[in-house]
Write a protein that holds these residues in place. Structure first.
Motif, short mmCIF file in Angstrom:
data_model
loop_
_atom_site.label_atom_id
_atom_site.label_comp_id
_atom_site.label_asym_id
_atom_site.label_seq_id
_atom_site.Cartn_x
_atom_site.Cartn_y
_atom_site.Cartn_z
N SER A 27 -9.86 18.38 13.54
CA SER A 27 -11.05 17.69 14.00
C SER A 27 -12.18 17.80 12.98
O SER A 27 -12.89 16.82 12.70
N ALA A 28 -12.34 18.96 12.39
CA ALA A 28 -13.38 19.15 11.37
C ALA A 28 -13.09 18.30 10.14
O ALA A 28 -14.00 17.72 9.54
N ALA A 29 -11.82 18.21 9.77
CA ALA A 29 -11.44 17.42 8.60
C ALA A 29 -11.72 15.94 8.82
O ALA A 29 -12.00 15.20 7.87
N LEU A 30 -11.65 15.50 10.07
CA LEU A 30 -11.91 14.10 10.37
C LEU A 30 -13.35 13.70 10.06
O LEU A 30 -13.66 12.53 9.87
N ALA A 31 -14.23 14.71 10.04
CA ALA A 31 -15.63 14.42 9.74
C ALA A 31 -15.89 14.39 8.23
O ALA A 31 -17.01 14.19 7.80
N GLY A 32 -14.84 14.57 7.45
CA GLY A 32 -15.00 14.65 6.00
C GLY A 32 -15.07 13.32 5.28
O GLY A 32 -15.35 13.28 4.09
N SER A 33 -14.79 12.23 5.96
CA SER A 33 -14.86 10.92 5.32
C SER A 33 -15.27 9.88 6.35
O SER A 33 -14.99 10.04 7.54
N PRO A 34 -15.94 8.80 5.93
CA PRO A 34 -16.35 7.76 6.88
C PRO A 34 -15.17 7.17 7.65
O PRO A 34 -15.29 6.88 8.84
N GLU A 35 -14.04 7.00 6.97
CA GLU A 35 -12.86 6.42 7.62
C GLU A 35 -12.39 7.29 8.78
O GLU A 35 -12.14 6.81 9.89
N LEU A 36 -12.27 8.61 8.52
CA LEU A 36 -11.79 9.51 9.55
C LEU A 36 -12.83 9.73 10.63
O LEU A 36 -12.50 9.87 11.81
N GLU A 37 -14.09 9.78 10.25
CA GLU A 37 -15.16 9.94 11.23
C GLU A 37 -15.16 8.77 12.21
O GLU A 37 -15.40 8.94 13.41
N LYS A 38 -14.89 7.57 11.71
CA LYS A 38 -14.83 6.39 12.57
C LYS A 38 -13.71 6.52 13.60
O LYS A 38 -13.89 6.19 14.78
N ILE A 39 -12.55 7.02 13.17
CA ILE A 39 -11.43 7.20 14.08
C ILE A 39 -11.78 8.22 15.16
O ILE A 39 -11.55 8.00 16.35
N LYS A 40 -12.36 9.33 14.75
CA LYS A 40 -12.73 10.37 15.70
C LYS A 40 -13.76 9.84 16.70
O LYS A 40 -13.67 10.11 17.90
N ARG A 41 -14.74 9.08 16.21
CA ARG A 41 -15.77 8.57 17.10
C ARG A 41 -15.19 7.56 18.10
O ARG A 41 -15.63 7.52 19.26
N GLU A 42 -14.21 6.79 17.69
CA GLU A 42 -13.57 5.86 18.62
C GLU A 42 -12.90 6.59 19.78
O GLU A 42 -13.03 6.19 20.95
N TYR A 43 -12.21 7.67 19.46
CA TYR A 43 -11.55 8.44 20.52
C TYR A 43 -12.56 9.16 21.40
O TYR A 43 -12.39 9.26 22.62
N GLU A 44 -13.63 9.65 20.79
CA GLU A 44 -14.67 10.32 21.58
C GLU A 44 -15.34 9.33 22.53
O GLU A 44 -15.61 9.66 23.70
N THR A 45 -15.60 8.12 22.06
CA THR A 45 -16.22 7.10 22.89
C THR A 45 -15.32 6.73 24.07
O THR A 45 -15.79 6.55 25.20
N ALA A 46 -14.02 6.65 23.82
CA ALA A 46 -13.07 6.34 24.89
C ALA A 46 -13.05 7.46 25.93
O ALA A 46 -13.01 7.21 27.14
N PHE A 47 -13.10 8.71 25.47
CA PHE A 47 -13.10 9.85 26.39
C PHE A 47 -14.36 9.84 27.24
O PHE A 47 -14.31 10.05 28.46
#
Length: 205
Positions: free
Chosen positions: A121-141
């Motif tokens: 999860s922390a690594a996902l915040a390391g790039s705009p591409e991965l941060e976007k994916i994480k934010r999409e899942y967070e928004t769905a949750f």
């Protein structure tokens, strides 16, 4: 007649894995690397080495390291979503039950995955591409939680600020439980109380 056996007779031919089976193998090895050595150790080359395959095999499945991390996070999110959906379907439609389901499902899924998911999860915040994916899942949750809890709020909805605060608490508490800083029961109870408090504030509006 010679009693010597050929190599094929001595050792059975290894079965070639299907693409799906190979993917499952690579993901299992990737999770193990993250668990034992940390997210920074997980490169495509190292994954190939640990899985006993050539680099092109790994690149064929993931293309890039961010692609691999995204697949890992997607697998975790799919498991978490399925666990929560089932628990919500099986629970009585009361605020206490809905809050308990959200709290227990979130904590349980992180603990099932183990200490490796905080690193991913922390690594996902390391790039705009991965941060976007994480934010999409967070928004769905958050959307799922709003739907489950809104009937118990006075205005018939839950403010976005409260839901994001709840998610922040859920992440912090589950990761603290995963690393052994607090117990799973303590994490679940604190998240449960946080959810109840959030809904109560909205009920007063």
């Amino acid at each position: 007649m010679s009693s010597m056996k050929t190599a094929d007779e001595v050792s059975p031919t290894r079965r070639r894995l299907s693409r799906d089976e190979r993917l499952r193998q690579l993901l299992d090895v990737a999770w193990r690397v993250v668990r034992n050595e940390g997210t920074e150790a997980l490169t495509l080359g190292y994954l190939a080495e640990q899985a006993g395959v050539t680099k092109p095999v790994v690149y064929d499945h993931f293309n890039t390291r961010p692609g691999l991390l995204a697949v890992l996070y997607r697998e975790f999110d799919t498991r978490q979503t399925a666990l929560m959906d089932k628990a919500l379907r099986d629970s009585e439609p009361t605020l206490a039950n809905r809050a308990r389901v959200i709290a227990s499902s979130y904590i349980e899924c992180v603990l099932q995955q183990g200490r490796e998911i905080p690193g991913v999860s922390a690594a996902l915040a390391g790039s705009p591409e991965l941060e976007k994916i994480k934010r999409e899942y967070e928004t769905a949750f958050i959307g799922k939680c709003r739907t489950a809890l809104a009937p118990f709020a006075g205005a018939g909805t839950i403010a976005a600020a409260g839901l994001w605060a709840m998610l922040g608490a859920a992440e912090a508490l589950s990761y603290a439980a995963a690393t052994g800083d607090i117990s799973a029961d303590a994490a679940e109870e604190e998240l449960y109380q946080t959810i109840l408090s959030m809904v109560d504030r909205n009920a007063d509006q």
